[in-house]
Write an enzyme that holds these catalytic residues in place. Structure first.
Site, PDB file in Angstrom:
ATOM      1  CB  THR A 185      -0.484   0.067   1.518  1.00 31.83           C
ATOM      2  OG1 THR A 185      -0.013   0.259   2.381  1.00 31.83           O
ATOM      3  CG2 THR A 185      -1.653  -1.153   1.590  1.00 31.83           C
ATOM      4  CD  GLU A 330      -4.649  -2.781   2.485  1.00 34.92           C
ATOM      5  OE1 GLU A 330      -5.349  -1.957   1.247  1.00 34.92           O
ATOM      6  OE2 GLU A 330      -4.480  -1.738   3.541  1.00 34.92           O
ATOM      7  CE  LYS A 439     -18.321  13.412  14.286  1.00 38.22           C
ATOM      8  NZ  LYS A 439     -17.644  12.396  15.636  1.00 38.22           N
ATOM      9  CD1 TRP A 444     -18.819  13.409  11.449  1.00 37.23           C
ATOM     10  CD2 TRP A 444     -19.262  11.169  11.169  1.00 37.23           C
ATOM     11  NE1 TRP A 444     -18.034  12.879  12.268  1.00 37.23           N
ATOM     12  CE2 TRP A 444     -18.214  10.960  11.963  1.00 37.23           C
ATOM     13  CE3 TRP A 444     -19.447   9.731   9.591  1.00 37.23           C
ATOM     14  CZ2 TRP A 444     -18.198   9.910  12.424  1.00 37.23           C
ATOM     15  CZ3 TRP A 444     -18.891   9.093  10.262  1.00 37.23           C
ATOM     16  CH2 TRP A 444     -18.280   8.949  11.394  1.00 37.23           C
TER      17      TRP A 444
HETATM   18  P1  ADP Z   1      -3.866   3.054  -1.421  1.00 35.31           P
HETATM   19  O1  ADP Z   1      -4.332   1.815   0.015  1.00 35.31           O
HETATM   20  O2  ADP Z   1      -2.246   2.726  -1.785  1.00 35.31           O
HETATM   21  O3  ADP Z   1      -3.545   4.384  -1.106  1.00 35.31           O
HETATM   22  P2  ADP Z   1      -5.731   1.621  -3.001  1.00 35.31           P
HETATM   23  O4  ADP Z   1      -5.929   1.623  -4.527  1.00 35.31           O
HETATM   24  O5  ADP Z   1      -5.954   0.143  -1.677  1.00 35.31           O
HETATM   25  O6  ADP Z   1      -4.314   2.269  -2.626  1.00 35.31           O
HETATM   26  O7  ADP Z   1      -6.746   2.958  -2.060  1.00 35.31           O
HETATM   27  C1  ADP Z   1      -8.557   2.561  -1.892  1.00 35.31           C
HETATM   28  C2  ADP Z   1      -8.421   3.395  -1.036  1.00 35.31           C
HETATM   29  O8  ADP Z   1      -8.967   4.113  -2.326  1.00 35.31           O
HETATM   30  C3  ADP Z   1     -10.382   3.267  -0.361  1.00 35.31           C
HETATM   31  O9  ADP Z   1     -10.312   2.526   0.849  1.00 35.31           O
HETATM   32  C4  ADP Z   1     -11.130   4.186  -1.113  1.00 35.31           C
HETATM   33  O10 ADP Z   1     -10.681   5.428   0.146  1.00 35.31           O
HETATM   34  C5  ADP Z   1     -10.129   4.792  -1.936  1.00 35.31           C
HETATM   35  N1  ADP Z   1     -11.363   4.763  -3.088  1.00 35.31           N
HETATM   36  C6  ADP Z   1     -11.015   3.805  -3.939  1.00 35.31           C
HETATM   37  N2  ADP Z   1     -12.287   3.552  -4.763  1.00 35.31           N
HETATM   38  C7  ADP Z   1     -12.688   4.515  -4.378  1.00 35.31           C
HETATM   39  C8  ADP Z   1     -14.245   5.003  -4.957  1.00 35.31           C
HETATM   40  N3  ADP Z   1     -14.770   4.936  -6.501  1.00 35.31           N
HETATM   41  N4  ADP Z   1     -15.013   6.202  -4.562  1.00 35.31           N
HETATM   42  C9  ADP Z   1     -14.183   6.755  -3.580  1.00 35.31           C
HETATM   43  N5  ADP Z   1     -13.014   6.104  -2.506  1.00 35.31           N
HETATM   44  C10 ADP Z   1     -12.473   5.382  -3.093  1.00 35.31           C
END
Ligand code: ADP
Length: 542
Positions: A185, A330, A439, A444
């Site tokens: 990640t 993940e 917040k 929120w």
């Molecule tokens: P990294 O963990 O390396 O930043 P990831 O691709 O695993 O990259 O990121 C996952 C995160 O990206 C999610 O937990 C979420 O916060 C965000 N995310 C992924 N797809 C969407 C979506 N369609 N809308 C909003 N947020 C998203």
């Protein structure tokens, strides 16, 4: 009583065998560093994969050893995926956009034995190679004629390696629970963490991702994965396409280039593609400017960060259905998908706009829940916000070589770090990252929704919303905007009145700051930590 069914291990090798036997003549087209349109087919690809596997054997790798890649989406990267995993090693894809210190950290943490890299990344590696003690060789993914000069030792040419090794190889029988791939990640807080995919999780994710309501990949599709193979396995497309027998088109280092993407779509008759919102902006900007169309393209899956409604509506005008999806490293990465565009006639235009921007329902295989601060489950009423937790056979149960993961609870759920609502039909709307929520007066505000709305303004190229301290409300939203006119400012009052009637009144940002550029992470997401740092001394006007 046990069922009487064959217990055949679910392995990446089985995907390769299937494609080779039943879709051998299906084409793979790539933009590579030595050929703007490299073309061959699955049969030839997997022949070369056997040559690579023989090379690994010559290097005396041990099962489970990590072999890294630092490469764009092209045929050589695809070959390396299969040669490593199917021969029993772990394909560790590295994101070249990470900081050099993070790259050194993950190469050492994974103890990579060999690193395959595109020539583009040689200078990056030259700077760090002496700090990567485990690496025994660096393979530059190009032809012998184009091998760049370097002072590094143990540098090998990819095409020479293929030429020098036999294309006969007996694939080992692998345990389906053995590791096949590793992806870190991006580590916005602390060191990057490794997610270790198994053969079984990859095959199950492949079945899930191919389903009609997910990526919907079939043998009649031509798929352009614009999501990088160096991050979460290009959303599983390198496995779905061979499994389905779909033609693959890969953009190499041109994935951010609107003209190349449009040319690939039109020349190769691409039917479906997947990418983050930023790449779609590049493509749409190009189409708008050039007057070109993308007639073969039927569907794009958008995820990685929230897809603004304006992108979806512009795609509508080209006859392309956008499918909003959500997931994370993940989760292999697919978690939810929103295929409502396929039956939009069931909705009024307003209802359709509202429903299509959420991230849809979980793909079969993924279970979700939202919980409050005490861990108690919240109702699915579309209003209650909570920490989004998931579980399923393609979701990681821990991180590679990390003793304790706070995100994993004993009852088997993984905390995603996202805040979401779920409605009565199970549609999930991502409100924010837990660490980004605003917040105001104890309530929120969804920064994602405010950003989405701001991006709909005709003069706004990109928008980000962060919370800043406020004496009365605790926190209030500050909008940060890049205008289409490159740094040109808009009247703040006019921009604020744009939100009226579109979002709750108290969600409207108190102030707007105009910047030339919004910082992004290595995976192309808005870097809110950096924005909060830049605006740390900001005080709302009285
Ligand atoms: P990294 O963990 O390396 O930043 P990831 O691709 O695993 O990259 O990121 C996952 C995160 O990206 C999610 O937990 C979420 O916060 C965000 N995310 C992924 N797809 C969407 C979506 N369609 N809308 C909003 N947020 C998203």
């Amino acid at each position: 009583m046990k069922g009487l069914m064959m217990d055949i291990p679910l392995t990446v090798t089985s995907i390769m065998h299937h494609a080779e036997r039943f879709s051998g003549k299906t084409e793979i087209v790539s933009v590579s560093n030595d050929n703007p349109r490299h073309k061959y087919n699955y049969k030839e690809a997997f022949r070369r994969v056997r040559c690579l596997a023989n090379a690994f054997q010559g290097w005396k790798l041990i099962q489970g050893d990590r072999v890294a890649t630092l490469a764009w989406n092209d045929h050589r990267h695809l070959e390396t995926y299969y040669a490593t995993s199917c021969a029993g090693y772990v394909c560790h894809t590295i994101n070249p956009r990470l900081f050099p210190e993070q790259i050194i950290y993950i190469i050492n943490h994974a103890a990579d034995s060999y690193v395959f890299l595109d020539p583009d990344f040689l200078s990056l590696i030259e700077d760090v190679s002496d700090q990567c003690a485990h690496v025994r060789g660096w393979i530059v993914m190009t032809s012998s004629e184009l091998m760049p000069k370097t002072n590094m030792s143990n540098v090998i040419c990819y095409e020479t390696l293929i030429e020098e090794n036999s294309d006969e190889f007996f694939w080992p029988e692998l345990d389906e629970n053995s590791a096949c791939a590793l992806c870190y990640t991006s580590g916005t807080t602390g060191n990057p963490k490794g997610v270790l995919y198994s053969h079984r999780s990859t095959v199950l994710h492949t079945y899930g991702a191919m389903m009609p309501d997910a990526l919907n990949v079939s043998s009649s599709d031509v798929v352009l994965p614009i999501v990088p193979m160096f991050h979460v396995n290009a959303w599983g497309t390198p496995y779905c396409c061979p499994a389905a027998g779909a033609k693959m088109v890969m953009p190499g280092n041109k994935m951010g280039d609107g003209p190349t993407l449009a040319a690939l779509i039109n020349e190769e008759k691409v039917t479906t593609s997947a990418g983050v919102p930023t790449v779609w902006l590049n493509l749409l900007n190009h189409l708008r400017a050039s007057g070109e169309t993308v007639d073969s393209l039927k569907r794009v899956t958008v995820g990685g960060s929230a897809c603004p409604l304006s992108i979806m509506e512009e795609f509508d005008s080209y006859g392309v259905d956008t499918r909003h999806a959500w997931g994370m490293t993940e989760m292999s990465p697919l978690g939810t998908s929103n295929p409502t565009g396929a039956h939009r006639e069931q909705y009024s235009p307003d209802a359709f706009s509202a429903i299509r921007t959420n991230v849809g329902r979980p793909i079969y295989g993924v279970d979700v829940k939202i919980v409050d601060d005490q861990g108690l489950e919240l109702p699915w009423d579309g209003d209650a916000f909570g920490a989004l937790k998931v579980r399923g056979p393609w979701i990681c149960s821990g991180y590679y070589e990390v003793a304790n993961s706070e995100a994993h609870s004993e009852d088997g759920w993984f905390e995603t770090g996202d805040v979401a609502t779920i409605d009565a039909q199970g549609f999930v709307a991502i409100t924010d990252r837990t660490k980004d929520v605003i917040k105001s007066g104890g309530e929120w505000i969804s920064s994602i929704e405010v950003e989405n709305c701001a991006t709909g303004h005709p003069q706004v190229a990109e928008a980000a919303v962060i919370g800043r301290p406020h004496p009365k409300w605790g926190e209030r939203p500050l909008l940060i905007v890049v205008t289409l006119g490159e740094g040109e400012e808009l009247p703040v009052g006019e921009l604020k009145s744009y939100f009226e009637g579109k979002i709750a009144k108290w969600w409207i940002p108190d102030d707007v700051k105009f910047v030339a550029e919004i910082p992004h992470t290595a995976t192309g997401k808005i870097q809110k930590t950096k924005l909060r740092d830049i605006f740390k001394d900001y005080v709302f006007p009285e």
